[in-house]
Design an enzyme around this catalytic site. Structure first.
Site, short mmCIF file in Angstrom:
data_model
loop_
_atom_site.label_atom_id
_atom_site.label_comp_id
_atom_site.label_asym_id
_atom_site.label_seq_id
_atom_site.Cartn_x
_atom_site.Cartn_y
_atom_site.Cartn_z
N GLY D 11 0.82 -1.21 0.00
CA GLY D 11 0.00 0.00 0.00
C GLY D 11 0.85 1.25 0.00
O GLY D 11 1.82 1.35 0.75
N ARG D 72 1.28 -5.36 -5.22
CA ARG D 72 1.57 -6.57 -4.44
C ARG D 72 1.91 -7.63 -5.47
O ARG D 72 1.11 -7.93 -6.34
CB ARG D 72 0.34 -6.99 -3.64
N ASP D 103 6.19 -5.45 6.24
CA ASP D 103 7.01 -6.60 6.59
C ASP D 103 6.98 -7.73 5.55
O ASP D 103 7.98 -8.41 5.34
CB ASP D 103 6.69 -7.12 8.00
N GLY D 104 5.85 -7.86 4.86
CA GLY D 104 5.81 -8.85 3.79
C GLY D 104 6.84 -8.55 2.71
O GLY D 104 7.56 -9.46 2.24
N THR D 126 3.65 2.28 6.19
CA THR D 126 2.24 1.88 6.19
C THR D 126 1.49 2.82 7.11
O THR D 126 1.99 3.15 8.19
CB THR D 126 2.02 0.44 6.68
N ASP D 128 -0.98 2.05 8.78
CA ASP D 128 -1.52 1.28 9.90
C ASP D 128 -0.61 1.29 11.12
O ASP D 128 -1.04 0.95 12.22
CB ASP D 128 -1.77 -0.17 9.47
N ASP D 130 1.64 -0.75 12.01
CA ASP D 130 1.53 -2.07 12.64
C ASP D 130 2.73 -2.97 12.37
O ASP D 130 2.62 -4.20 12.36
CB ASP D 130 0.25 -2.75 12.17
N GLY D 171 -6.67 0.51 9.60
CA GLY D 171 -5.76 -0.02 10.60
C GLY D 171 -5.69 -1.55 10.65
O GLY D 171 -4.96 -2.10 11.46
N ARG D 172 -6.47 -2.21 9.84
CA ARG D 172 -6.51 -3.69 9.87
C ARG D 172 -6.61 -4.18 11.33
O ARG D 172 -7.52 -3.76 12.04
CB ARG D 172 -5.29 -4.26 9.15
N GLY D 186 -10.94 14.37 20.95
CA GLY D 186 -11.90 14.45 22.03
C GLY D 186 -13.10 13.55 21.82
O GLY D 186 -14.22 13.92 22.14
N ALA D 187 -12.87 12.36 21.27
CA ALA D 187 -13.98 11.43 21.06
C ALA D 187 -14.49 10.92 22.40
O ALA D 187 -13.76 10.87 23.39
CB ALA D 187 -13.53 10.27 20.18
N GLU D 223 -11.21 -0.46 12.01
CA GLU D 223 -11.91 -1.40 11.12
C GLU D 223 -11.83 -2.84 11.60
O GLU D 223 -12.66 -3.66 11.24
CB GLU D 223 -11.36 -1.30 9.69
N THR D 252 -9.51 8.12 1.56
CA THR D 252 -9.00 9.48 1.73
C THR D 252 -7.86 9.49 2.75
O THR D 252 -6.97 10.32 2.68
CB THR D 252 -10.09 10.44 2.24
N ARG D 254 -5.40 7.64 2.99
CA ARG D 254 -4.09 7.25 2.45
C ARG D 254 -3.39 8.39 1.74
O ARG D 254 -2.20 8.26 1.40
CB ARG D 254 -4.26 6.11 1.43
#
Lengths: 319, 319, 319, 319
Positions: D11, D72, D103-104, D126, D128, D130, D171-172, D186-187, D223, D252, D254
């Site tokens: 990505g 990919r 990492d892949g 990424t 994410d 992660d 965020g997978r 402030g959620a 997500e 958006t 990304r």
């Protein structure tokens, strides 16, 4: 000294706050005492009406939404609640109202005027730009700029990754947001409720473009079209043969700091609305037409559905 | 197949790139072969003219400035250089030109047309919005939105720190940018070249406002006024008695991703310009008037100085 | 229940409002009663101190500046005024203070602590990033993003028009803003107070680059360098031979909606500050170091001048 | 002269273009010849490898996505295609590769290195965030700022209209984006895959808040949580009793012009990556740790799943 109030009704738009700010200023400039009604027509009924001053509107010109709050009021459709509203206004000696909203709200005000003589002027406010009689509704330009930024972002990733993107804008039955966004974003396809389409008619051209090197497609669709966005994406995957993603822009479109155009239109709408009430125009909507601002009767507004500007519509042909 | 070229001349504006993109698309749509002229009239003389295709304009719709480059050409004022330019165009069979620029550039093109028959259509492009005959010049809306963001930023700090800010916008002899920015930013004072002012007339009111709790002033001035910004700041410090700072917005005003309004106007300007050349309008400027797009002769454009819209000017009174 | 107050002192930064919001939330979360002090140390003296609640900080997280107001207080340098301040705090039973500001403000608080035992924790807040002992000061990231946008805008026009631009950032004696902006904007030259420079040493390279086709230069200078920006522009015009313009970014740098990084740092700074006061750290500045947040004594902070990170400084060599 | 290439894989993120720009500059600075590989590992196989120069990276620093394209590649998992890739690199004398990806992609490169000796350094990229072993991945800050702007927009309308909004971030399996966005917006509630939740535990508190005057809720969900966003909205409507809307932020997130932080990190990542290859570190990922940049072996990276920073996670408790 006369008293005048403002309220916002229906979906909020970015541009309401600049209008509210200028309402206070221009009312005071004209020797009127400005009042705020909170929470739309509900506030008229619940007597959430307060005197407003310069300090109430300091620092709001750059904020989206409406500091007054808004609502859709079912009670105001009932005669007895309108009588309560009238009593609340009488208690404060308010006989003029500015309403930021859509045609449903203006229709409600018109009934109220005929029943109780409370003069009003409506300022068309909706990001959908679907109010008949005006070529511009407050909030549209800001919404379009937010949409534009989102599409620009998505194109970054679309062009990097060889994908099609189906981007769904708001607009209910009106394709204005989708159409203008398409023209202004270089989208490859735009689908709107006003225009019949046949997906299969695009297949050969799209495949040809891919063969010639095109790496991505941006397809902008209005929420009101016959297919949903997922179906469009599936068509792209299965018939055109390109990996596809859907993005539904959602409520981000409603917010954002008001653009220059919306701030300036807010300013002008308010001037014309207050001027009308101080003249002898007691029940009207202030519309922006090709020849400038004019006041129209609510019946004229609701006499037909909003139609997209033919010139704009003709641009769709190129797709 | 006919050949048509585009060039940008004079100060660049945000909106030129969307125009250049749509020029390529709409020319091809009409069966014309589009050409780019780089570096303004200089490129006509130096033969920097190349055929353009879709791929040349991919990804430029959201970029400020002009991918063609621009310049102010002294050589094009000389007959012998214009003859060189004509030869270069002849060699490529180009007899139609779209010019993104100001009235000086249009005047130059008109002379070129009369001498050599190269048809042209000018698209008014300047952030100053000071071209007579059109109420809108490409680039203005983006510039105003950039200015608006800067003023919003400055107000953050002004309101935090109890200071006056004198903010200077561009505009040469035209106060359009400063005036609209003021209305749209809630400025306390706006000074423009078109309107006489006397600083001392504001002193009592300003001191009174401070006494009543006002913590900051935003003063927006156009670069063309009689005093310079430092003098205005000194007046605030010495006569009004509030610490003051000057910010000259400078060339940030010229850039930024084109706004929706500028992208849409670029689209429309280009359509009308190419349509004119394909009709029998051989030497014109496409103007946006209160009743829509019309083509005007260069003599009409330069017959008088641009005048601010009286309605807009009347809003200044409130200050 | 214990009482804790917050104030902002010195130049405001974007990020103070998120800090103020989280201060209220985290204080309440810890069973403390939060108070606001308005207008910096002046408010301590003038007793502008009010109890704060959730509703006071609703909707401020995305706003630049500080809702508390700020000031530079000369009176707080005097012992008798500090006694007044102490009395005001005692009347409200407040014995803990969070101070958003710079080293001067922390020094003042330290004296106040030693005299009167009012515990405090300072949160480094300045866009200049020039406080010794912390590698990050609240507000820097937002300021850098505002600067970045401005430079991006200017490059649009620079690349269109073949010009050099000298862009002056804030920073007083510290080149941090200028240096990072340069690295992040692809500037051709960066001049900062920390590094000696000799303009003539760049002349040959710059002329060579122009000969090889370079059309524009972006030169970023920190306000604290020995030459002023106009002199740099004159050098470009006279020695390098390229038309040049100066833009002094000014106070737009101080505002803007707080960036994610500043909002997150505000959150963390406040957590660590309140945790310290609830622990046994009575007089400290919470610093962000390479190994995380640590509390430092004011003497350590002011023991030497802030030095640019050597790694960052080494990047300057490439220019 | 040695040859070094760069490619982006997986990505795309905003920040890749500044990295690509600085790659060219820093390679040339070190006497290396820089090459571009287009379209990720696919380009290695299909020999889309070209020499790069300064002019290729002019004007890209402020653009999202990656000018190199990404993909990919399933083919690169096959030995015979990797042999083709090796031949292509050999033909151009390239034995060093910088890989922007996840990492892949690093795992693929590691195999390639072990088989064919092509040295590489991976730069974690990424949105994410992660990737185990680094506390920062390129692109995260820009994505967070885009998300922040969207949430700020939505709050405008939420606070105007008395509604709850469920906003879904990417965020997978990693809740980083959602968690930081919540803290910075402030959620009122944040749900992430890392933390068990029970909706019913919030009902009393939420109803109480509504009774006390709260008009809207912002709920941010990652997500990867067990419920989908629609289910959360239904819970709000049915159990809490507030009208609710879902916004899935989508792609958006990304895009967008790279933030200062991503530009600076891109700069530093590239420096450390090239320095490693020029040193004796032949197969590594450059990681940003709490103590600065370090190089890690791919086995260390993939030895465990990324874990959220415990401090950050502890902040979730307040919800």
């Amino acid at each position: 000294m006369k008293n005048i109030a403002i309220l916002s009704s229906g979906g909020d738009v970015s541009g309401m706050n600049p209008a509210i700010k200028h309402f206070v200023e221009y009312a005071l400039h004209n020797g009127l005492t400005p009042y705020f009604v909170y929470n739309g027509f509900e506030g008229l009924i619940d007597n959430k009406i307060t005197k407003a001053s310069h300090s109430d509107v300091a620092g709001i010109i750059n904020r989206g939404g409406t500091i007054l709050g808004s609502s859709r009021s079912k009670r105001f459709m009932l005669k007895n609640y309108r009588e309560v509203a009238k009593k609340n206004l009488d208690a404060l000696d308010i006989d003029m109202l500015i309403v930021l909203g859509g045609d449903g709200s203006f229709r409600g005000m018109d009934i109220f005027y005929k029943e109780h003589g409370v003069k009003f002027c409506g300022i068309p406010s909706t990001i959908d730009n679907d109010i008949n009689g005006t070529i511009y509704c407050l909030g549209v330009d800001t919404a379009l700029n937010v949409i534009k930024d989102s599409i620009d972002n998505i194109r970054d990733t679309a062009s990097s990754f060889s994908r099609a993107f189906v981007i769904e804008t708001m607009g209910r039955d009106c394709g204005y947001l989708a159409l203008v966004s398409s023209l202004c974003s270089g989208a490859e396809l735009c689908l709107i409720p006003e225009v019949e389409y046949n997906l299969s008619s695009y297949e050969d051209s799209f495949k040809e473009q891919i063969k010639n090197g095109r790496k991505y497609f941006i397809v902008i669709v209005s929420e009101g079209i016959k297919d949903n966005s997922k179906e469009i994406a599936e068509w792209l995957e299965q018939k055109v043969g390109i990996e596809s993603r859907v993005t539904v822009l959602g409520h981000t479109q409603r917010g954002g700091t008001p653009s220059i155009y919306d701030r300036l239109m807010a300013y002008k709408f308010v001037n014309h609305a207050i001027d009308a009430l101080l003249g002898d125009i007691n029940s009207s909507v202030v519309c922006y037409s090709k020849t400038g601002f004019i006041h129209k009767d609510i019946d004229e507004i609701t006499s037909q559905k909003y139609m997209l500007d033919p010139e704009l519509l003709s641009y769709l042909k190129k797709f």
